[in-house]
Structures are given as C-alpha cells and as structure tokens.
Design a protein around this motif. Structure first.
Motif, PDB file in Angstrom:
ATOM      1  N   ILE A  52       0.869  -1.179   0.000  1.00 35.42           N
ATOM      2  CA  ILE A  52       0.000   0.000   0.000  1.00 35.42           C
ATOM      3  C   ILE A  52       0.907   1.231   0.000  1.00 35.42           C
ATOM      4  O   ILE A  52       1.644   1.466   0.951  1.00 35.42           O
ATOM      5  CB  ILE A  52      -0.934   0.014   1.225  1.00 35.42           C
ATOM      6  CG1 ILE A  52      -1.801  -1.246   1.231  1.00 35.42           C
ATOM      7  CG2 ILE A  52      -1.795   1.277   1.208  1.00 35.42           C
ATOM      8  CD1 ILE A  52      -2.644  -1.409   2.472  1.00 35.42           C
ATOM      9  N   GLN A  87       2.220  10.661  -4.585  1.00 35.75           N
ATOM     10  CA  GLN A  87       1.064  10.865  -5.442  1.00 35.75           C
ATOM     11  C   GLN A  87       0.805  12.354  -5.665  1.00 35.75           C
ATOM     12  O   GLN A  87      -0.045  12.955  -5.023  1.00 35.75           O
ATOM     13  CB  GLN A  87      -0.087  10.131  -4.767  1.00 35.75           C
ATOM     14  CG  GLN A  87      -1.480  10.176  -5.226  1.00 35.75           C
ATOM     15  CD  GLN A  87      -1.758  10.063  -6.666  1.00 35.75           C
ATOM     16  OE1 GLN A  87      -1.367  10.914  -7.436  1.00 35.75           O
ATOM     17  NE2 GLN A  87      -2.494   9.056  -7.059  1.00 35.75           N
ATOM     18  N   SER A 127     -10.856   3.067  -5.738  1.00 32.83           N
ATOM     19  CA  SER A 127     -10.531   1.972  -4.835  1.00 32.83           C
ATOM     20  C   SER A 127      -9.714   2.574  -3.692  1.00 32.83           C
ATOM     21  O   SER A 127      -8.961   3.530  -3.913  1.00 32.83           O
ATOM     22  CB  SER A 127      -9.713   0.909  -5.565  1.00 32.83           C
ATOM     23  OG  SER A 127      -9.155  -0.018  -4.666  1.00 32.83           O
ATOM     24  N   GLU A 129      -7.040   1.791  -2.440  1.00 35.60           N
ATOM     25  CA  GLU A 129      -5.593   1.729  -2.647  1.00 35.60           C
ATOM     26  C   GLU A 129      -5.152   2.324  -3.989  1.00 35.60           C
ATOM     27  O   GLU A 129      -4.018   2.135  -4.411  1.00 35.60           O
ATOM     28  CB  GLU A 129      -5.125   0.290  -2.514  1.00 35.60           C
ATOM     29  CG  GLU A 129      -5.338  -0.229  -1.109  1.00 35.60           C
ATOM     30  CD  GLU A 129      -4.977  -1.686  -0.954  1.00 35.60           C
ATOM     31  OE1 GLU A 129      -4.453  -2.297  -1.896  1.00 35.60           O
ATOM     32  OE2 GLU A 129      -5.225  -2.226   0.141  1.00 35.60           O
ATOM     33  N   ALA A 130      -6.012   3.083  -4.644  1.00 32.18           N
ATOM     34  CA  ALA A 130      -5.709   3.656  -5.967  1.00 32.18           C
ATOM     35  C   ALA A 130      -4.939   4.968  -5.830  1.00 32.18           C
ATOM     36  O   ALA A 130      -5.360   6.006  -6.312  1.00 32.18           O
ATOM     37  CB  ALA A 130      -6.999   3.866  -6.749  1.00 32.18           C
ATOM     38  N   HIS A 131      -3.778   4.880  -5.161  1.00 31.10           N
ATOM     39  CA  HIS A 131      -3.008   6.110  -4.946  1.00 31.10           C
ATOM     40  C   HIS A 131      -1.503   5.886  -5.058  1.00 31.10           C
ATOM     41  O   HIS A 131      -0.712   6.562  -4.422  1.00 31.10           O
ATOM     42  CB  HIS A 131      -3.364   6.751  -3.599  1.00 31.10           C
ATOM     43  CG  HIS A 131      -3.232   5.830  -2.424  1.00 31.10           C
ATOM     44  ND1 HIS A 131      -2.042   5.594  -1.788  1.00 31.10           N
ATOM     45  CD2 HIS A 131      -4.167   5.092  -1.784  1.00 31.10           C
ATOM     46  CE1 HIS A 131      -2.232   4.754  -0.793  1.00 31.10           C
ATOM     47  NE2 HIS A 131      -3.517   4.428  -0.765  1.00 31.10           N
ATOM     48  N   ASP A 132      -1.100   4.970  -5.930  1.00 32.13           N
ATOM     49  CA  ASP A 132       0.334   4.767  -6.122  1.00 32.13           C
ATOM     50  C   ASP A 132       0.933   5.868  -6.989  1.00 32.13           C
ATOM     51  O   ASP A 132       2.058   6.286  -6.761  1.00 32.13           O
ATOM     52  CB  ASP A 132       0.614   3.402  -6.734  1.00 32.13           C
ATOM     53  CG  ASP A 132       2.103   3.100  -6.779  1.00 32.13           C
ATOM     54  OD1 ASP A 132       2.798   3.388  -5.791  1.00 32.13           O
ATOM     55  OD2 ASP A 132       2.571   2.588  -7.803  1.00 32.13           O
ATOM     56  N   LYS A 151      -3.371   4.482 -10.274  1.00 35.55           N
ATOM     57  CA  LYS A 151      -3.177   3.044 -10.146  1.00 35.55           C
ATOM     58  C   LYS A 151      -2.935   2.657  -8.700  1.00 35.55           C
ATOM     59  O   LYS A 151      -2.573   3.490  -7.882  1.00 35.55           O
ATOM     60  CB  LYS A 151      -2.034   2.569 -11.040  1.00 35.55           C
ATOM     61  CG  LYS A 151      -0.653   2.973 -10.587  1.00 35.55           C
ATOM     62  CD  LYS A 151       0.383   2.418 -11.550  1.00 35.55           C
ATOM     63  CE  LYS A 151       1.752   2.266 -10.957  1.00 35.55           C
ATOM     64  NZ  LYS A 151       1.923   1.385  -9.848  1.00 35.55           N
ATOM     65  N   ASP A 152      -3.161   1.382  -8.415  1.00 36.24           N
ATOM     66  CA  ASP A 152      -2.772   0.857  -7.114  1.00 36.24           C
ATOM     67  C   ASP A 152      -1.329   0.371  -7.231  1.00 36.24           C
ATOM     68  O   ASP A 152      -0.666   0.594  -8.239  1.00 36.24           O
ATOM     69  CB  ASP A 152      -3.743  -0.217  -6.608  1.00 36.24           C
ATOM     70  CG  ASP A 152      -3.776  -1.486  -7.457  1.00 36.24           C
ATOM     71  OD1 ASP A 152      -2.893  -1.682  -8.328  1.00 36.24           O
ATOM     72  OD2 ASP A 152      -4.701  -2.295  -7.261  1.00 36.24           O
ATOM     73  N   ARG A 153      -0.826  -0.294  -6.220  1.00 38.66           N
ATOM     74  CA  ARG A 153       0.590  -0.634  -6.200  1.00 38.66           C
ATOM     75  C   ARG A 153       0.991  -1.597  -7.318  1.00 38.66           C
ATOM     76  O   ARG A 153       2.022  -1.401  -7.936  1.00 38.66           O
ATOM     77  CB  ARG A 153       0.931  -1.228  -4.826  1.00 38.66           C
ATOM     78  CG  ARG A 153       2.406  -1.378  -4.579  1.00 38.66           C
ATOM     79  CD  ARG A 153       3.058  -0.038  -4.390  1.00 38.66           C
ATOM     80  NE  ARG A 153       4.386  -0.219  -3.845  1.00 38.66           N
ATOM     81  CZ  ARG A 153       5.431   0.457  -4.254  1.00 38.66           C
ATOM     82  NH1 ARG A 153       5.317   1.372  -5.163  1.00 38.66           N
ATOM     83  NH2 ARG A 153       6.588   0.249  -3.715  1.00 38.66           N
ATOM     84  N   HIS A 156      -3.984  -2.814 -10.625  1.00 38.56           N
ATOM     85  CA  HIS A 156      -5.083  -2.154 -11.338  1.00 38.56           C
ATOM     86  C   HIS A 156      -4.746  -0.705 -11.663  1.00 38.56           C
ATOM     87  O   HIS A 156      -3.984  -0.059 -10.954  1.00 38.56           O
ATOM     88  CB  HIS A 156      -6.354  -2.169 -10.476  1.00 38.56           C
ATOM     89  CG  HIS A 156      -6.799  -3.541 -10.096  1.00 38.56           C
ATOM     90  ND1 HIS A 156      -6.473  -4.110  -8.894  1.00 38.56           N
ATOM     91  CD2 HIS A 156      -7.525  -4.463 -10.766  1.00 38.56           C
ATOM     92  CE1 HIS A 156      -6.985  -5.317  -8.829  1.00 38.56           C
ATOM     93  NE2 HIS A 156      -7.631  -5.563  -9.952  1.00 38.56           N
TER      94      HIS A 156
END
Length: 166
Positions: A52, A87, A127, A129-132, A151-153, A156
């Motif tokens: 994460i 981010q 989502s 976790e959509a903060h990569d 994107k997530d890690r 997605h």
C-alpha cells in the motif's frame, strides 16, 4: 581563446524546513508569474509501502527566493521513507491556463489551486488503494491533457475523464 569557468557556484539557498522531512520536489509556475516555483510534497507516515503506497501528508510551495507561498496539510516529523511514488503532479488539468496540483490526501483525490493551495475539487478514489501514482493524459482526444490515470501498487489502473468521472 577565452576559458569558460566550469566550477559550480552557489546562486542562493532556500530553507525548506517548513515543508518537513523526506519531501519530493516538483517544479512549475504555480502562481503564473513566468518563473518556476518549488513544490515540496511530504508522504504520510506509512513505513511499509510494499503493498500500500504513500498518500501525501503535506504540500508546501516556495518561490525561488525562498518565500513560503502556501502550505496544505501539516508536516509530520515521522513521515515515511521513500519506496513508493509520492502521489502528486503539477498540470493545467482544466485548460484554464493556470496550473493545478493533483494529489491524494486523506484517502481522497484532490485538485488544488496552484496559486494558493486551496482545494478546487475533491473526489473519491475508485478503490481505497488507488493512490500509487497519477498521470495526466489526453485519453479522450480533447484540446488539452485533462484526463488522469491512477493506479494501485501492482494490479489495477483507472482512468478519470476531464469531467472527473471514473
């Protein structure tokens, strides 16, 4: 033939301690004066970013003379280490000729006014976790790059159109 001095020399210095520790630096003409400003972005205090990634804790803008222009969030001395993206992006996301700052803070995708750091819009993430990272793009063929990819890690990614819909 004249000799060119190739030795570095100090042009000036800026005290960035107000931004906190472990910041990433972005550059952009945030206030529209024709000169670059410095945006320091500090991650949250998540220490394990293997799965994460970081969100942002604080954003601090300085001019090139070292004047603090604005700050959104509060620096944390326990800010996490590097190891994931921070981010944040600087872009004219709405095509109005002024730069905005795009970031994720407090679990939300935010678009800040680059001139003063005030929040222009806030959006739920697609989502948790959509903060990569976020990338500004022109996916819809408009006149300017006003679409965003997040994107997530590892698994997605999502596209946000210029109307800010996922």
């Amino acid at each position: 033939m004249s000799q060119v001095n190739k030795e570095p020399f100090l042009l000036g210095s800026i005290d960035t301690r107000a931004a906190g520790q472990r910041c990433k630096m972005l550059l952009g003409d945030l206030n529209g004066d024709g000169r670059m400003e410095i945006l320091l972005v500090q991650p949250d205090n998540r220490q394990d970013v293997r799965y994460i990634p970081h969100q942002l804790q604080c954003l601090t803008a300085f001019d090139l003379e070292g004047h603090l222009l604005w700050q959104t969030g509060k620096p944390d001395s326990g800010a996490g280490s590097r190891g994931s993206n921070y981010q944040a992006q600087i872009a004219d996301i709405d095509g109005d000729g002024h730069l905005e700052v795009l970031c994720v803070m407090d679990g939300r995708f935010m678009i800040l006014n680059g001139q003063n750091g005030t929040v222009k819009t806030v959006h739920d993430l697609p989502s948790p976790e959509a903060h990569d990272c976020n990338i500004v793009a022109n996916l819809t063929g408009g006149d300017f790059a006003g679409d965003i990819i997040v994107k997530d890690r590892y698994h997605h990614l999502w596209a946000l159109d210029r109307h800010l819909g996922w």
